[in-house]
Design an enzyme around this catalytic site. Structure first.
Site, mmCIF file in Angstrom:
data_model
loop_
_atom_site.group_PDB
_atom_site.id
_atom_site.type_symbol
_atom_site.label_atom_id
_atom_site.label_comp_id
_atom_site.label_asym_id
_atom_site.label_seq_id
_atom_site.Cartn_x
_atom_site.Cartn_y
_atom_site.Cartn_z
ATOM 1 N N HIS A 65 0.827 -1.200 0.000
ATOM 2 C CA HIS A 65 0.000 0.000 0.000
ATOM 3 C C HIS A 65 0.867 1.259 0.000
ATOM 4 C CE1 HIS A 65 -3.936 -1.999 1.627
ATOM 5 N NE2 HIS A 65 -3.377 -2.675 0.641
ATOM 6 N N GLU A 67 0.880 3.994 1.875
ATOM 7 C CA GLU A 67 1.399 4.475 3.151
ATOM 8 C C GLU A 67 2.588 3.634 3.611
ATOM 9 O OE1 GLU A 67 -3.173 4.980 3.281
ATOM 10 O OE2 GLU A 67 -1.700 3.633 2.378
ATOM 11 N N CYS A 94 -6.325 1.988 5.668
ATOM 12 C CA CYS A 94 -6.963 0.728 6.037
ATOM 13 C C CYS A 94 -6.375 0.264 7.375
ATOM 14 C CB CYS A 94 -6.707 -0.313 4.950
ATOM 15 S SG CYS A 94 -4.976 -0.847 4.856
ATOM 16 N N CYS A 97 -2.487 -0.113 7.226
ATOM 17 C CA CYS A 97 -1.709 1.123 7.143
ATOM 18 C C CYS A 97 -1.813 1.946 8.423
ATOM 19 C CB CYS A 97 -2.145 1.929 5.925
ATOM 20 S SG CYS A 97 -1.778 1.075 4.377
#
Length: 207
Positions: A65, A67, A94, A97
């Site tokens: 992801h 992040e 999410c 993250c």
């Protein structure tokens, strides 16, 4: 001044990272880490749909992801230095993250668009351990949030994922973004050849 120049350098980088993710067929989420002066220290984007590798960034894993990749790119900082850095992300983090952020030194978060499906910013206040980390959470520019939502939905439409409970969540939370994304998807007027700035201004105009 255009809507683009109204964005800070950090948000411009985060959007550009998300646009690059979209251009490469990934979920269009981008992130940047900035210091108190607004200088960009690291950036990352979603790479979940690329070839699998771990080489400075994570690609091809569900873990890849934006992040996470931005945090991986951050130079080593002391606890005191890290606590005044801000993670900017185009889409609400999410659970993965959010958890990654609290396990890092960074203690400030700003996200542009809410994520009705996997967004978990509430964990920073509701979970006892995460709340103990005292992460300051804020929201990014509202114009940016509009563009992010439409771009996110455009990619989900292209991937055939905007259906079932996923679609229902977005229909309830951001019905206008769903309508705009469906129209743009049908007429095919968003070009992956555009620059990040052109794409941003076009999506704002459409919303």
């Amino acid at each position: 001044m255009s809507a683009w120049t109204h964005l800070s350098p950090g948000w411009q980088v985060a959007w550009a990272q998300g646009w690059e993710a979209y251009q490469s067929g990934n979920v269009p989420v981008g992130a940047a880490i900035v210091n108190e002066a607004g200088e960009v220290l690291a950036a990352g984007r979603n790479r979940t749909r690329e070839a699998r590798q771990v080489n400075g960034v994570i690609s091809g894993f569900d873990l890849a992801h934006a992040e996470v990749n931005a945090l991986l790119g951050l130079p080593k900082v002391s606890r005191e230095e890290g606590h005044v850095l801000t993670l900017l992300t185009t889409l609400e983090p999410c659970p993965q993250c959010a958890g990654t952020l609290v396990m890092s030194q960074v203690r400030r978060l700003s996200y542009a668009a809410a994520d009705p499906w996997a967004g978990c910013a509430s964990l920073f206040a509701e979970n006892a351990y995460m709340a103990s980390k005292r992460v300051t959470v804020s929201r990014g520019p509202s114009n940016l949030a509009r563009a992010v939502q439409v771009l996110h939905l455009l990619e989900e439409l292209a991937a055939g994922n905007l259906s079932g409970p996923f679609r229902e969540r977005f229909e309830t939370a951001v019905p206008n973004a769903v309508r705009v994304a469906e129209r743009l998807h049908t007429v095919g007027t968003v070009s992956k050849l555009w620059s990040a700035q052109t794409a941003y201004l076009h999506l704002l105009q459409e919303t």
